[in-house]
Scaffold this active site. Structure first.
Site, PDB file in Angstrom:
ATOM      1  NE  ARG A 169      -3.075   0.387   3.272  1.00  9.33           N
ATOM      2  CZ  ARG A 169      -4.251   0.872   2.923  1.00  9.33           C
ATOM      3  NH1 ARG A 169      -5.004   0.198   2.105  1.00  9.33           N
ATOM      4  NH2 ARG A 169      -4.687   2.017   3.407  1.00  9.33           N
ATOM      5  NE  ARG A 173       4.862   9.022  -4.513  1.00  8.44           N
ATOM      6  CZ  ARG A 173       4.034   9.293  -3.512  1.00  8.44           C
ATOM      7  NH1 ARG A 173       4.452   9.968  -2.465  1.00  8.44           N
ATOM      8  NH2 ARG A 173       2.785   8.904  -3.582  1.00  8.44           N
ATOM      9  NE  ARG A 246      -4.378  -6.369  15.570  1.00  7.66           N
ATOM     10  CZ  ARG A 246      -3.901  -6.612  16.782  1.00  7.66           C
ATOM     11  NH1 ARG A 246      -4.131  -7.769  17.395  1.00  7.66           N
ATOM     12  NH2 ARG A 246      -3.194  -5.686  17.397  1.00  7.66           N
ATOM     13  NE  ARG A 277      -3.770   4.890  12.246  1.00 10.71           N
ATOM     14  CZ  ARG A 277      -4.031   4.352  11.067  1.00 10.71           C
ATOM     15  NH1 ARG A 277      -3.403   4.771   9.992  1.00 10.71           N
ATOM     16  NH2 ARG A 277      -4.930   3.396  10.930  1.00 10.71           N
ATOM     17  CD  GLU A 303      -5.852   3.922  14.590  1.00 15.40           C
ATOM     18  OE1 GLU A 303      -5.984   5.083  14.135  1.00 15.40           O
ATOM     19  OE2 GLU A 303      -5.719   2.928  13.868  1.00 15.40           O
ATOM     20  CE1 TYR A 351      -6.500  -1.638   5.250  1.00 21.21           C
ATOM     21  CE2 TYR A 351      -4.582  -3.050   5.148  1.00 21.21           C
ATOM     22  CZ  TYR A 351      -5.161  -1.843   5.449  1.00 21.21           C
ATOM     23  OH  TYR A 351      -4.374  -0.840   5.957  1.00 21.21           O
ATOM     24  CG  ASP A 353      -7.767   1.776   0.311  1.00 21.94           C
ATOM     25  OD1 ASP A 353      -7.593   1.692   1.535  1.00 21.94           O
ATOM     26  OD2 ASP A 353      -6.838   1.709  -0.520  1.00 21.94           O
TER      27      ASP A 353
HETATM   28  N1  UDP Z   1       3.073   1.104   7.692  1.00 18.60           N
HETATM   29  C1  UDP Z   1       4.256   1.149   8.358  1.00 18.60           C
HETATM   30  N2  UDP Z   1       4.646   2.307   8.969  1.00 18.60           N
HETATM   31  C2  UDP Z   1       3.881   3.416   8.951  1.00 18.60           C
HETATM   32  C3  UDP Z   1       2.661   3.370   8.261  1.00 18.60           C
HETATM   33  C4  UDP Z   1       2.269   2.203   7.655  1.00 18.60           C
HETATM   34  O1  UDP Z   1       4.965   0.170   8.398  1.00 18.60           O
HETATM   35  O2  UDP Z   1       4.281   4.424   9.539  1.00 18.60           O
HETATM   36  C5  UDP Z   1       2.660  -0.167   7.052  1.00 18.60           C
HETATM   37  C6  UDP Z   1       2.193  -1.181   8.060  1.00 18.60           C
HETATM   38  O3  UDP Z   1       2.601  -2.446   7.635  1.00 18.60           O
HETATM   39  C7  UDP Z   1       0.703  -1.039   7.994  1.00 18.60           C
HETATM   40  C8  UDP Z   1       0.465  -0.723   6.529  1.00 18.60           C
HETATM   41  O4  UDP Z   1       1.621   0.029   6.140  1.00 18.60           O
HETATM   42  O5  UDP Z   1       0.043  -2.210   8.419  1.00 18.60           O
HETATM   43  C9  UDP Z   1      -0.768   0.084   6.259  1.00 18.60           C
HETATM   44  O6  UDP Z   1      -0.778   1.153   7.173  1.00 18.60           O
HETATM   45  P1  UDP Z   1      -1.812   2.342   7.116  1.00 18.60           P
HETATM   46  O7  UDP Z   1      -1.540   3.182   8.291  1.00 18.60           O
HETATM   47  O8  UDP Z   1      -1.779   2.953   5.765  1.00 18.60           O
HETATM   48  O9  UDP Z   1      -3.171   1.557   7.271  1.00 18.60           O
HETATM   49  P2  UDP Z   1      -4.632   2.118   7.459  1.00 18.60           P
HETATM   50  O10 UDP Z   1      -5.014   1.693   8.810  1.00 18.60           O
HETATM   51  O11 UDP Z   1      -4.534   3.601   7.345  1.00 18.60           O
HETATM   52  O12 UDP Z   1      -5.442   1.465   6.388  1.00 18.60           O
END
Ligand code: UDP
Length: 370
Positions: A169, A173, A246, A277, A303, A351, A353
């Site tokens: 995901r 870059r 989860r 986060r 969270e 999962y 979006d």
């Molecule tokens: N991820 C990570 N570090 C970060 C943010 C995301 O390793 O700082 C990885 C992690 O494996 C996570 C996945 O990217 O499970 C998706 O995270 P994201 O926060 O995008 O998921 P959301 O809950 O927002 O769908």
């Protein structure tokens, strides 16, 4: 009598309901919660639209979905640019030249690429799990500081036991572009997601606080067909065993300061901080109310991720092999239910979006509503 009973007033249910109504069908929408919008529900606190079930940023590359959703809300220009906090050091996300500069002091894309190349050599062959996938994308340093702790907190599992696709995901870059999503279109609905979903559901009969599975036969009798967006395993009484999810818990506070962290999303990527986060909701709307006034207070949500057990709110399906296999067994049972269609994140154990959810509901409506 209704043509469709739609179980779940979230984004999938609301999209299908809108399509069905536009095709002249009668719909009844039920939801066990006391509000519509499912997990994209927003609630005003201190003048701020608070994402009560976690941050949702609408992003898509699908022009059809974007035009469709814009019928129900105007979207602002929000772009997700999360910051990672690793033991007090701040890094730019997703992995981009700002991140590489902070991590290694490199200045040019060539220097960054060279370090990543060197570090990814430890992975030979196709990555078999999230850890190998992450190292092969960005190398071990970034894996250790920005991925491992966050991922293991979010999923409660070792990175070697998680599927590789989760980390795909995240873009990598070699430019100074810290837009988290590779999406042509992105934004937050002005006035909140709840209002957007209310607009989608306009004209539908909606019954809240209604637990479908408890009243199933009475509710089924009201409609020709059912669109079920709840958990597929719950529908079948968990008879083959429970799928794993989860869950997430939020500690939300209103603070009497205008600016807590200067960004909508800050990820805590170390293992020790118990939350994954912190969301500061006002920055999804640039710190202003709809009249353009700056807001004096702020609302933050910490969270916490946890393993789901029956009775908790399911958030993320755990799409590993074991659960995938169990899902397919439930899927076979679902295919035998001629009157019921399963949809959405929980109904299809995916999962998703938001744009994928809307696209899937539109696809279902094309198949169904002829
Ligand atoms: N991820 C990570 N570090 C970060 C943010 C995301 O390793 O700082 C990885 C992690 O494996 C996570 C996945 O990217 O499970 C998706 O995270 P994201 O926060 O995008 O998921 P959301 O809950 O927002 O769908």
């Amino acid at each position: 009598m209704y043509d469709y009973l739609i179980v779940g007033a979230g984004l999938f249910g609301a999209t299908f309901a809108r399509q069905a109504m536009d095709a002249g069908k009668r719909v009844l929408v039920v939801d066990r919660r006391d509000h519509v919008a499912g997990n994209i529900y927003t609630q005003k606190l201190a003048g701020i639209d608070v994402h009560r079930y976690g941050a949702h940023i609408f992003h898509t590359n699908d022009g059809e979905v974007w035009r469709y959703i814009n019928r129900f809300a105007d979207f602002n220009r929000f772009t997700n640019t999360p910051v990672a906090n690793y033991r007090g050091q701040l890094y730019s996300l997703p992995f981009n030249m700002f991140t590489f500069n902070k991590m290694w002091g490199v200045v040019t894309p060539e220097q960054a690429a060279e370090i990543i190349q060197r570090q990814r050599r430890e992975i030979t062959g196709t990555p078999k799990n999230l850890e190998e996938q992450a190292i092969s994308l960005v190398g071990r340093d970034i894996f250790e500081k920005l991925i491992k702790g966050y991922t293991e907190k979010q999923w409660g599992r070792d990175c070697r036991e998680l599927p590789a696709f989760i980390i795909k995901r995240l873009p990598v870059r070699l430019t100074f572009d810290n837009n988290y999503f590779d999406a042509l279109y992105q934004g937050i609905p002005i006035g909140g997601y709840t209002r957007m979903v209310e607009n989608m559901l306009r004209g539908a009969e909606v019954r809240l606080d209604t637990e479908y599975l408890r009243d199933k036969s009475a509710l089924d009798a009201l409609a020709g067909k059912v669109v079920y967006t709840g958990p597929i395993d719950a529908y079948f009484g968990y008879r083959l065993g429970a799928l794993e999810y989860r869950s997430v818990r939020f500690e939300t506070e209103i603070l009497d300061i205008p600016n807590y962290q200067g960004n909508a999303v800050v990820n805590y990527t170390d293992r020790e901080t118990p939350f994954t986060r912190v969301i500061e909701h006002k920055w999804f709307e640039f710190g202003r109310d709809e009249q353009g006034n700056e807001l004096p207070q702020t609302v933050v949500s910490r969270e916490y991720s946890s393993e789901w057990s029956v009775g908790d709110e399911p958030y993320y399906p755990v799409n590993d092999e074991k659960n995938g296999a169990l899902y397919w067994q439930y899927r076979a049972l679902a295919d035998g239910e001629s009157k019921v269609v399963f949809g959405g994140r929980l109904g299809t154990y995916r999962y998703c979006d938001m744009d994928q959810t809307v696209a899937a509901a539109l696809a279902l409506s094309r198949r169904e509503l002829i």
